[in-house]
Design a protein around this motif. Structure first.
Motif, PDB file in Angstrom:
ATOM      1  N   THR A  67       0.848  -1.193   0.000  1.00 25.42           N
ATOM      2  CA  THR A  67       0.000   0.000   0.000  1.00 25.42           C
ATOM      3  C   THR A  67       0.885   1.246   0.000  1.00 25.42           C
ATOM      4  O   THR A  67       2.068   1.176   0.342  1.00 25.42           O
ATOM      5  CB  THR A  67      -0.930   0.012   1.223  1.00 25.42           C
ATOM      6  OG1 THR A  67      -0.146  -0.146   2.408  1.00 25.42           O
ATOM      7  CG2 THR A  67      -1.926  -1.134   1.149  1.00 25.42           C
ATOM      8  N   PRO A  68       0.363   2.396  -0.402  1.00 20.38           N
ATOM      9  CA  PRO A  68       1.196   3.604  -0.526  1.00 20.38           C
ATOM     10  C   PRO A  68       1.724   4.096   0.820  1.00 20.38           C
ATOM     11  O   PRO A  68       1.094   3.902   1.858  1.00 20.38           O
ATOM     12  CB  PRO A  68       0.245   4.632  -1.140  1.00 20.38           C
ATOM     13  CG  PRO A  68      -0.913   3.870  -1.661  1.00 20.38           C
ATOM     14  CD  PRO A  68      -1.019   2.650  -0.828  1.00 20.38           C
ATOM     15  N   PRO A 111       2.155   0.349   4.705  1.00 19.32           N
ATOM     16  CA  PRO A 111       3.348  -0.446   4.407  1.00 19.32           C
ATOM     17  C   PRO A 111       4.130  -0.865   5.644  1.00 19.32           C
ATOM     18  O   PRO A 111       4.973  -1.757   5.572  1.00 19.32           O
ATOM     19  CB  PRO A 111       4.182   0.490   3.520  1.00 19.32           C
ATOM     20  CG  PRO A 111       3.694   1.861   3.821  1.00 19.32           C
ATOM     21  CD  PRO A 111       2.248   1.704   4.138  1.00 19.32           C
ATOM     22  N   PRO A 131       2.142  -4.297  -5.926  1.00 12.02           N
ATOM     23  CA  PRO A 131       1.784  -2.889  -5.743  1.00 12.02           C
ATOM     24  C   PRO A 131       0.459  -2.543  -6.409  1.00 12.02           C
ATOM     25  O   PRO A 131      -0.014  -3.243  -7.302  1.00 12.02           O
ATOM     26  CB  PRO A 131       2.938  -2.147  -6.414  1.00 12.02           C
ATOM     27  CG  PRO A 131       3.352  -3.067  -7.532  1.00 12.02           C
ATOM     28  CD  PRO A 131       3.112  -4.479  -7.027  1.00 12.02           C
ATOM     29  N   GLN A 134      -1.301   3.224  -7.105  1.00  9.42           N
ATOM     30  CA  GLN A 134      -1.010   4.313  -6.178  1.00  9.42           C
ATOM     31  C   GLN A 134       0.260   4.067  -5.365  1.00  9.42           C
ATOM     32  O   GLN A 134       0.852   5.003  -4.839  1.00  9.42           O
ATOM     33  CB  GLN A 134      -2.193   4.521  -5.220  1.00  9.42           C
ATOM     34  CG  GLN A 134      -3.443   5.088  -5.861  1.00  9.42           C
ATOM     35  CD  GLN A 134      -4.195   4.072  -6.712  1.00  9.42           C
ATOM     36  OE1 GLN A 134      -3.992   2.867  -6.602  1.00  9.42           O
ATOM     37  NE2 GLN A 134      -5.083   4.563  -7.568  1.00  9.42           N
ATOM     38  N   SER A 135       0.686   2.807  -5.225  1.00  6.17           N
ATOM     39  CA  SER A 135       1.851   2.518  -4.382  1.00  6.17           C
ATOM     40  C   SER A 135       3.121   2.218  -5.167  1.00  6.17           C
ATOM     41  O   SER A 135       4.168   1.969  -4.574  1.00  6.17           O
ATOM     42  CB  SER A 135       1.547   1.333  -3.445  1.00  6.17           C
ATOM     43  OG  SER A 135       1.385   0.127  -4.175  1.00  6.17           O
ATOM     44  N   SER A 138       6.115   4.059  -4.207  1.00  7.95           N
ATOM     45  CA  SER A 138       6.675   3.776  -2.881  1.00  7.95           C
ATOM     46  C   SER A 138       7.704   2.651  -2.913  1.00  7.95           C
ATOM     47  O   SER A 138       8.397   2.419  -1.912  1.00  7.95           O
ATOM     48  CB  SER A 138       5.544   3.385  -1.909  1.00  7.95           C
ATOM     49  OG  SER A 138       4.599   4.415  -1.771  1.00  7.95           O
TER      50      SER A 138
END
Length: 259
Positions: A67-68, A111, A131, A134-135, A138
């Motif tokens: 996740t982001p 995360p 991912p 959106q992530s 990251s």
């Protein structure tokens, strides 16, 4: 992360696990009732990976939803110029993978759960991150944090070209299932599909639909599920600082048929 946020996460994860396990059990039941008129019993075993259990447990591969990295919120009174500079700074930190500037840690909402899982197992050789669109940005910070802060030598793999697109929960469940299954199939072709937890599929981060999709991909693979859990106090609030890994094994067991 606040305890409320962690509590909501645990509730979400628990609901996802329950939904996935019930769906798997229901599917197996329908099949055997129709074809063999036998109803299976689904055995579920959850155990903490702490103490002696942790010292003897050495997984090789971790698969997890990414996740982001959350960005700090500006006050409502912030000007347009302040918001522009904030967006530019955030984009720069992500592109550089500056985990210190992003304040990334194992307590970071989202995360942080994945980082806790990686930190728990020095034996990991590979970490597969799934991912979202959106992530994707990251990924570099996660890789640098694993290498520089956790000092792990594991290879962090993220297929950014096939990142999950978030349209609706039905589509997300299907796509998370496909992505997780594809990784498991690739590991099987390499001969790395060792039974009983040499490969971990972590369901600690992501939305419920992502987690259900990943969990259902484990059915039929003798594949255990992993999450980061915590003890609770008398008021029902989790103690985040005492979080620990949990391994969940589940499999259908068929009763013997009468001759």
């Amino acid at each position: 992360m606040s305890s409320d946020g962690f509590s909501n996460f645990l509730l979400s994860t628990g609901g996802s696990l329950l939904a996935g396990l019930l769906l798997g059990a229901l599917s197996s039941t329908i099949y055997f009732v129709k074809r063999r008129k036998v109803v299976p019993h689904v055995m579920i075993e959850a155990r903490k990976i702490v103490g002696a259990a942790a010292s003897g447990f050495k997984p090789d591969v971790l698969i997890a939803i990414l996740t982001p990295i959350p960005q700090p919120h500006l006050p409502a009174t912030a000007s347009d110029e302040e918001r522009r500079r904030h967006a530019e700074d955030s984009e720069r930190l992500l592109s550089e993978g500056d985990h210190d500037g992003l304040r990334l840690s194992e307590r970071t909402r989202g995360p942080g759960h994945t980082l806790r899982a990686i930190a728990a197992y020095p034996s990991l050789a590979r970490v597969y991150l799934i991912p979202t669109k959106q992530s994707v940005s990251s990924v570099r910070a996660i890789r640098r944090y694993v290498s520089e802060t956790l000092r792990r030598s594991c290879t962090v793999i993220a297929d950014t070209e096939h990142a999950l697109t978030l349209v609706d929960d039905a589509q997300i469940t299907n796509d998370a299932y496909d992505q997780t299954k594809a990784i498991l199939e690739g590991l099987k072709r390499e001969g790395l599909d060792n039974p009983r937890s040499k490969i971990l599929v972590d369901v600690s981060g992501g939305t419920r639909s992502m987690l259900v999709g990943s969990l259902l991909a484990c059915l039929g693979w003798e594949q255990d599920v992993h999450l980061i859990g915590a003890p609770y106090d008398r008021s029902g609030r989790p103690n985040v600082d005492a979080a620990f890994p949990v391994l969940i094994h589940f499999e259908p067991r068929l009763p013997r048929r009468e001759p």
